[in-house]
Design an enzyme around this catalytic site. Structure first.
Site, PDB file in Angstrom:
ATOM      1  N   ARG A   1      42.237 105.366 162.813  1.00  0.00           N
ATOM      2  CA  ARG A   1      42.760 105.123 163.947  1.00  0.00           C
ATOM      3  C   ARG A   1      43.816 105.886 164.578  1.00  0.00           C
ATOM      4  NH1 ARG A   1      47.434 103.915 166.468  1.00  0.00           N
ATOM      5  NH2 ARG A   1      48.168 103.039 164.385  1.00  0.00           N
ATOM      6  N   GLU A   2      45.094 106.015 163.923  1.00  0.00           N
ATOM      7  CA  GLU A   2      46.079 107.100 164.269  1.00  0.00           C
ATOM      8  C   GLU A   2      45.483 108.426 164.371  1.00  0.00           C
ATOM      9  OE1 GLU A   2      49.525 106.229 164.643  1.00  0.00           O
ATOM     10  OE2 GLU A   2      49.697 108.185 165.754  1.00  0.00           O
TER      11      GLU A   2
ATOM     12  N   ARG B   1      48.964  91.327 161.665  1.00  0.00           N
ATOM     13  CA  ARG B   1      50.166  92.255 161.759  1.00  0.00           C
ATOM     14  C   ARG B   1      50.595  91.964 163.210  1.00  0.00           C
ATOM     15  NH1 ARG B   1      48.975  98.221 161.019  1.00  0.00           N
ATOM     16  NH2 ARG B   1      48.327  97.857 162.961  1.00  0.00           N
TER      17      ARG B   1
ATOM     18  N   HIS C   1      56.045 102.030 160.369  1.00  0.00           N
ATOM     19  CA  HIS C   1      55.192 103.205 160.588  1.00  0.00           C
ATOM     20  C   HIS C   1      56.041 104.216 161.353  1.00  0.00           C
ATOM     21  CE1 HIS C   1      51.411 104.157 162.817  1.00  0.00           C
ATOM     22  NE2 HIS C   1      52.197 104.686 163.634  1.00  0.00           N
TER      23      HIS C   1
ATOM     24  N   HIS D   1      56.689 108.016 162.942  1.00  0.00           N
ATOM     25  CA  HIS D   1      56.290 109.431 163.310  1.00  0.00           C
ATOM     26  C   HIS D   1      57.088 110.529 162.770  1.00  0.00           C
ATOM     27  CE1 HIS D   1      52.686 108.524 165.812  1.00  0.00           C
ATOM     28  NE2 HIS D   1      53.071 107.234 165.696  1.00  0.00           N
TER      29      HIS D   1
ATOM     30  N   HIS E   1      60.521 134.246 139.273  1.00  0.00           N
ATOM     31  CA  HIS E   1      59.884 132.951 139.192  1.00  0.00           C
ATOM     32  C   HIS E   1      58.979 132.735 138.109  1.00  0.00           C
ATOM     33  CE1 HIS E   1      61.351 130.833 143.049  1.00  0.00           C
ATOM     34  NE2 HIS E   1      62.129 131.789 142.797  1.00  0.00           N
TER      35      HIS E   1
HETATM   36 ZN    ZN Z   1      51.498 105.641 165.577  1.00  0.00          ZN
END
Ligand code: ZN
Length: 387
Positions: A10-11, A132, A201, A203, A296
């Site tokens: 979706r997103e 929701r 949620h 961002h 390293h």
């Molecule tokens: Zn979003």
């Protein structure tokens, strides 16, 4: 126990240029299910017939995860989402004065009524549905508006209130803290005698999505949203692999995630989203467990923990040593060991190192062990000729 909501389908599709065909959506849903996420946000069915068909098929795949549909606060959206047979419905509606006045030309009481009405309607249709409610741009909206509408939404039947940092605005440890926001909203819920689950949620506009999500979790958030590769609108949201590894390694979360499936899932999504996996992406990127500088490598070969705080084996990977202009003799010896040349004399290792550094200065690394074999042979023959 924290729940993971993956919103890649979706997103993730809100990333410019990203579209997953229906059959690939099903494959992604299946892979997410084998990783063990709790909720798969499959899409907003009203947007197109193809998304509708995909959400419906995913909802009927018999996955362990709950399958969610996105929905505006309208009966039409709810009807089409429920027709897909999803078990989770995410309804959103903004509550900021600026957007209510400027975009919707409505006031808060209208918004409260509209949201409550739609949630009650969805609840009546499906008593077992998980609902929701998300006040869009929650964290920049007037807090009292958020509190009022969230409480009304829960009373109307919402199970989850999602706190959306829609613009990646929050900063941990400041007056824009997700920790404080979740804490404050929980206090309101306690006072009102309601106890919804809280989702966050976050961002990534400021590169703080993961930090804010963890902040929310520490304050008691129950559900964390994320996507594969962190894809989404603009700079995207929280990255799934980073979130799961952090929970498993640093917060002792015991959910049954199969982290070994992550690499294949990321390759698949990267291929079909046409978004390359950055080499320096934590956990999944090609360089995530590769040591380069001589000092390293020297220490990491003795004990990887000298320069690792995460073991590559968590996600089924191995420590790698990169051979280039930054390498030292121990890097070369480690590489030679891998091709079966144990205990070589220092003079020989230094010769190989010289060749490796020359290659490194051209901007190339010797990752291929077959090439290292050829270099070793070249050096060995040169030594014999000069002897
Ligand atoms: Zn979003």
């Amino acid at each position: 126990m924290v729940k993971i909501l993956d919103a890649t389908l979706r997103e993730g599709e809100q990333t410019p240029g990203v579209y997953f065909e229906g059959h690939n959506k099903l494959a992604i849903a299946e892979k997410l299910d084998s990783v063990g996420v709790d909720i798969i946000e499959a899409g907003h069915p009203l947007i197109s017939n193809n998304i509708y068909k995909a959400v419906k098929q995913i909802a009927n795949m018999g996955l362990k995860a709950k399958v969610a549909a996105h929905s505006r606060s309208t009966k039409k959206d709810v009807d089409i989402a429920l027709d897909c047979g999803v078990d989770f419905l995410g309804i959103f509606y903004c509550v900021s004065n600026a957007r209510l006045d400027g975009v919707f030309k409505k006031d808060l009481s209208y918004a409260t009524e509209q949201i409550s009405k739609i949630i009650s309607y969805a609840r009546e249709q499906r008593p077992d549905l998980m609902i929701r409610y998300t006040p869009e741009d929650t964290v920049r909206s007037n807090f009292d508006n958020v509190a009022q509408v969230a409480v009304a939404a829960v009373k109307a039947g919402a199970d989850v209130i999602s706190i959306a940092d829609t613009t990646g605005y929050m900063i941990p440890g400041t007056d824009r803290s997700m920790y404080d926001f979740v804490t404050k909203l929980k206090l309101v819920f306690d006072k009102e005698g309601v106890a919804p689950q809280i989702a966050v949620h976050c961002h990534n506009d400021r590169g703080l999505a993961l930090a804010n999500a963890i902040d929310g979790y520490r304050a008691g958030a129950d559900i964390i949203d994320c996507t594969v590769l962190g894809i989404g609108e603009r700079a995207g949201i929280v990255d799934l692999a980073q979130l799961l590894v952090l929970f498993r390694e640093d917060f002792s979360v015991t959910n049954e995630w199969n982290l070994l499936e992550l690499n294949e899932l990321y390759e698949f999504v990267s291929h079909y989203a046409k978004i390359a996996i950055a080499k320096n992406l934590p956990i999944i990127g090609q360089n995530a467990f590769t040591h380069c500088a001589g000092v390293h490598t020297h220490a990491a070969v003795i004990n990887p923990l000298h320069y690792h705080s995460l073991a590559p084996e968590i996600v089924g990977r191995k420590m790698e040593i990169c051979l280039d202009h930054m390498s030292g003799i121990s890097s070369v010896k480690y590489g030679l060991q891998k091709i079966g040349m144990e205990d070589v004399e220092d003079t020989f290792a230094l010769q190989v190192l010289g060749e490796v550094k020359t290659i490194g200065e051209t901007g190339r690394t010797v990752n291929d062990l077959k090439e290292l074999e050829r270099i070793a042979l070249w050096c060995r023959q040169n030594t014999e000729e000069t002897a």
